[in-house]
Enzyme design. Structure first.
Site, PDB file in Angstrom:
ATOM      1  N   TYR A 244     -14.736  17.304   2.090  1.00 31.13           N
ATOM      2  CA  TYR A 244     -14.360  15.882   1.970  1.00 31.13           C
ATOM      3  C   TYR A 244     -15.588  14.984   1.731  1.00 31.13           C
ATOM      4  O   TYR A 244     -15.453  13.843   1.358  1.00 31.13           O
ATOM      5  CB  TYR A 244     -13.666  15.368   3.242  1.00 31.13           C
ATOM      6  CG  TYR A 244     -12.395  16.072   3.641  1.00 31.13           C
ATOM      7  CD1 TYR A 244     -11.656  16.826   2.746  1.00 31.13           C
ATOM      8  CD2 TYR A 244     -11.915  15.949   4.945  1.00 31.13           C
ATOM      9  CE1 TYR A 244     -10.496  17.462   3.140  1.00 31.13           C
ATOM     10  CE2 TYR A 244     -10.750  16.574   5.349  1.00 31.13           C
ATOM     11  CZ  TYR A 244     -10.046  17.337   4.439  1.00 31.13           C
ATOM     12  OH  TYR A 244      -8.904  17.958   4.853  1.00 31.13           O
TER      13      TYR A 244
ATOM     14  N   HIS B  49     -10.395  26.473   6.005  1.00 29.97           N
ATOM     15  CA  HIS B  49      -9.730  25.348   5.330  1.00 29.97           C
ATOM     16  C   HIS B  49      -8.883  25.797   4.142  1.00 29.97           C
ATOM     17  O   HIS B  49      -9.370  26.485   3.258  1.00 29.97           O
ATOM     18  CB  HIS B  49     -10.822  24.403   4.836  1.00 29.97           C
ATOM     19  CG  HIS B  49     -10.336  23.082   4.329  1.00 29.97           C
ATOM     20  ND1 HIS B  49     -11.197  22.096   3.914  1.00 29.97           N
ATOM     21  CD2 HIS B  49      -9.090  22.565   4.166  1.00 29.97           C
ATOM     22  CE1 HIS B  49     -10.508  21.032   3.513  1.00 29.97           C
ATOM     23  NE2 HIS B  49      -9.224  21.301   3.653  1.00 29.97           N
TER      24      HIS B  49
HETATM   25  N1  LIG Z   1      -5.395  21.847   3.892  1.00 26.43           N
HETATM   26  C1  LIG Z   1      -5.954  20.975   4.690  1.00 26.43           C
HETATM   27  O1  LIG Z   1      -6.684  21.347   5.568  1.00 26.43           O
HETATM   28  C2  LIG Z   1      -5.654  19.522   4.552  1.00 26.43           C
HETATM   29  C3  LIG Z   1      -4.964  19.042   3.431  1.00 26.43           C
HETATM   30  C4  LIG Z   1      -4.634  17.706   3.400  1.00 26.43           C
HETATM   31  C5  LIG Z   1      -4.995  16.856   4.443  1.00 26.43           C
HETATM   32  N2  LIG Z   1      -5.693  17.343   5.512  1.00 26.43           N
HETATM   33  C6  LIG Z   1      -6.116  16.460   6.625  1.00 26.43           C
HETATM   34  O2  LIG Z   1      -4.986  15.747   7.030  1.00 26.43           O
HETATM   35  C7  LIG Z   1      -5.286  14.357   7.021  1.00 26.43           C
HETATM   36  C8  LIG Z   1      -4.015  13.575   6.791  1.00 26.43           C
HETATM   37  O3  LIG Z   1      -3.562  13.746   5.433  1.00 26.43           O
HETATM   38  P1  LIG Z   1      -3.514  12.502   4.481  1.00 26.43           P
HETATM   39  O4  LIG Z   1      -4.891  11.876   4.472  1.00 26.43           O
HETATM   40  O5  LIG Z   1      -2.913  12.842   3.194  1.00 26.43           O
HETATM   41  O6  LIG Z   1      -2.646  11.519   5.337  1.00 26.43           O
HETATM   42  P2  LIG Z   1      -1.337  10.707   5.318  1.00 26.43           P
HETATM   43  O7  LIG Z   1      -1.533   9.787   6.451  1.00 26.43           O
HETATM   44  O8  LIG Z   1      -0.112  11.548   5.274  1.00 26.43           O
HETATM   45  O9  LIG Z   1      -1.337   9.931   3.893  1.00 26.43           O
HETATM   46  C9  LIG Z   1      -2.408   9.189   3.460  1.00 26.43           C
HETATM   47  C10 LIG Z   1      -1.964   8.331   2.276  1.00 26.43           C
HETATM   48  O10 LIG Z   1      -1.068   7.348   2.740  1.00 26.43           O
HETATM   49  C11 LIG Z   1      -1.602   6.031   2.495  1.00 26.43           C
HETATM   50  N3  LIG Z   1      -1.297   5.207   3.666  1.00 26.43           N
HETATM   51  C12 LIG Z   1      -1.678   5.430   4.957  1.00 26.43           C
HETATM   52  N4  LIG Z   1      -1.218   4.444   5.760  1.00 26.43           N
HETATM   53  C13 LIG Z   1      -0.533   3.593   4.966  1.00 26.43           C
HETATM   54  C14 LIG Z   1       0.173   2.378   5.217  1.00 26.43           C
HETATM   55  N5  LIG Z   1       0.287   1.865   6.449  1.00 26.43           N
HETATM   56  N6  LIG Z   1       0.755   1.760   4.154  1.00 26.43           N
HETATM   57  C15 LIG Z   1       0.688   2.279   2.904  1.00 26.43           C
HETATM   58  N7  LIG Z   1       0.027   3.415   2.611  1.00 26.43           N
HETATM   59  C16 LIG Z   1      -0.589   4.068   3.632  1.00 26.43           C
HETATM   60  C17 LIG Z   1      -3.083   6.217   2.301  1.00 26.43           C
HETATM   61  O11 LIG Z   1      -3.615   5.220   1.450  1.00 26.43           O
HETATM   62  P3  LIG Z   1      -4.574   4.018   1.999  1.00 26.43           P
HETATM   63  O12 LIG Z   1      -5.944   4.556   2.111  1.00 26.43           O
HETATM   64  O13 LIG Z   1      -4.413   2.982   0.954  1.00 26.43           O
HETATM   65  O14 LIG Z   1      -4.026   3.587   3.321  1.00 26.43           O
HETATM   66  C18 LIG Z   1      -3.141   7.601   1.660  1.00 26.43           C
HETATM   67  O15 LIG Z   1      -2.932   7.523   0.271  1.00 26.43           O
HETATM   68  C19 LIG Z   1      -6.350  14.238   5.919  1.00 26.43           C
HETATM   69  O16 LIG Z   1      -7.035  13.025   5.975  1.00 26.43           O
HETATM   70  C20 LIG Z   1      -7.183  15.438   6.246  1.00 26.43           C
HETATM   71  O17 LIG Z   1      -8.017  15.148   7.342  1.00 26.43           O
HETATM   72  C21 LIG Z   1      -6.007  18.660   5.569  1.00 26.43           C
END
Ligand SMILES: NC(=O)c1ccc[n+]([C@@H]2O[C@H](COP(=O)([O-])OP(=O)(O)OC[C@H]3O[C@@H](n4cnc5c(N)ncnc54)[C@H](OP(=O)(O)O)[C@@H]3O)[C@@H](O)[C@H]2O)c1
Length: 310
Positions: free
Chosen positions: A58, A115
């Site tokens: 990341y 990961h």
């Molecule tokens: N394979 C893996 O290990 C893997 C894969 C994926 C993710 N992860 C981990 O899981 C974490 C969570 O996944 P994710 O980051 O995709 O999280 P998520 O919380 O499901 O989605 C994030 C998305 O939603 C938007 N968002 C969040 N809050 C919002 C709100 N109140 N209103 C409108 N849009 C909103 C964000 O944009 P904005 O920035 O504009 O808010 C971003 O585009 C990652 O950060 C990472 O640490 C791990």
């Protein structure tokens, strides 16, 4: 903030964790300066979040390291990961691990994950990499071992189902959301039995934060015969969740849906936007969605397991 115990690790963790990857990378993919991203992490910590997830790939570890400097390390649960693309060698893992320590400004990692593991790489990683991770754990540099799935190509959880046959993993990161609840039966039923700590990713992702993307996902599910057109309003598919005593909006519904699912300990939220972070902190502390809405969501999506919500 509310706290829970992360399964057999015994770690006390906030029910919401800050995800420093995903589409936002705490704003590093959406135009934030380093200071703005540091402010996001600090705000989360001040609000009581003590669980932070990052990864070498990341490129946010250094930002997290700077943000946590003034906080008591003992109270924080740091989760980071070694990429498994291209099957790394033990020496690559050691190099990455030491770099993660340096980036985060710490001498131990609470949860170190492999990961984005896919099923075809799993056996190699178990035979070649686990011994190195176990050694680091014996030296006290890693507290608990974790594994995360690659949810986009593996929305059926085939890798995690294989990993559950072993007993190496204290923590698993699982893709779960309104549109793909298949982890409930395929992963969570077993992790509850084994008392494995569960972190949820993809709670919102793109499909549940962008109406256009949601529509495309629903159309795809209908086309594949995984959602019945008679059960959903194709134009406003999840609008029924939003009303006075229901969800405030779709993102609110999405986080609350995951937060109360049995077997889930930490729901990760990834954002680079301070106002979104504040909203999400409020959502995670609201009560479960009304029972009738939960029943309806479970019914509509009971056969859906082909998309991640990306
Ligand atoms: N394979 C893996 O290990 C893997 C894969 C994926 C993710 N992860 C981990 O899981 C974490 C969570 O996944 P994710 O980051 O995709 O999280 P998520 O919380 O499901 O989605 C994030 C998305 O939603 C938007 N968002 C969040 N809050 C919002 C709100 N109140 N209103 C409108 N849009 C909103 C964000 O944009 P904005 O920035 O504009 O808010 C971003 O585009 C990652 O950060 C990472 O640490 C791990």
């Amino acid at each position: 903030m509310e706290y829970t115990t992360l399964g057999r690790t015994g770690l006390k963790v906030s029910v919401m964790g800050l995800g420093c990857g995903g589409p936002s990378r705490i704003g590093q993919s959406t135009g934030n300066s380093e200071e703005e991203s540091i402010a996001i992490v600090k705000h989360a910590l001040k609000a009581g979040i003590n669980f932070i997830d990052t990864a070498e790939v990341y490129r946010t570890e250094i930002i997290v390291g700077k943000a946590i400097k003034d906080f008591d390390r003992e109270t924080l649960v740091l989760s980071t990961k070694k990429s498994t693309w291209g099957n790394p060698k033990p020496k690559d893992v050691l190099k990455s691990f030491e770099r993660s320590l340096k980036n985060l400004g710490t001498d131990y990692i609470d949860i170190y994950h492999l990961h984005g593991v896919v099923l075809s790489d799993y056996e190699y990683l178990v035979s070649e990499i686990i011994p190195t991770l176990q050694e680091l754990r014996d030296q006290g540099k890693i507290r608990f071992l974790g594994i995360t799935e690659r949810f986009n190509p593996d929305p059926h959880h085939s890798m995690l189902q294989r990993a559950l046959q072993d007993d190496f993993w204290d923590v698993m990161m699982v893709g779960f959301n309104i549109l793909n609840q298949s982890a409930r039966d395929r992963v969570l039923a077993k992790t509850i039995e084994k008392n494995i700590g569960i972190l949820i990713m993809f709670a919102v992702r793109l499909a549940l934060s962008r109406p256009k993307r949601l529509k495309q996902c629903i159309e795809e599910l209908i086309e594949k015969g995984q959602v019945s057109i008679s059960e959903i309003d194709n134009d406003n598919p999840l609008e029924f969740l939003i009303y006075k005593n229901g969800a405030k909006n779709l993102v609110d519904a999405a986080y609350r849906f995951c937060r109360y699912e049995p077997g889930i300990h930490v729901t990760l939220s990834g954002t680079g936007n301070l106002s979104h972070l504040k909203d999400n902190l409020e959502s995670i502390l609201r009560p479960p969605l009304p029972e009738k809405d939960l029943i309806k969501l479970k019914k509509i999506f009971k056969n859906a397991d082909s998309i991640s919500g990306q």
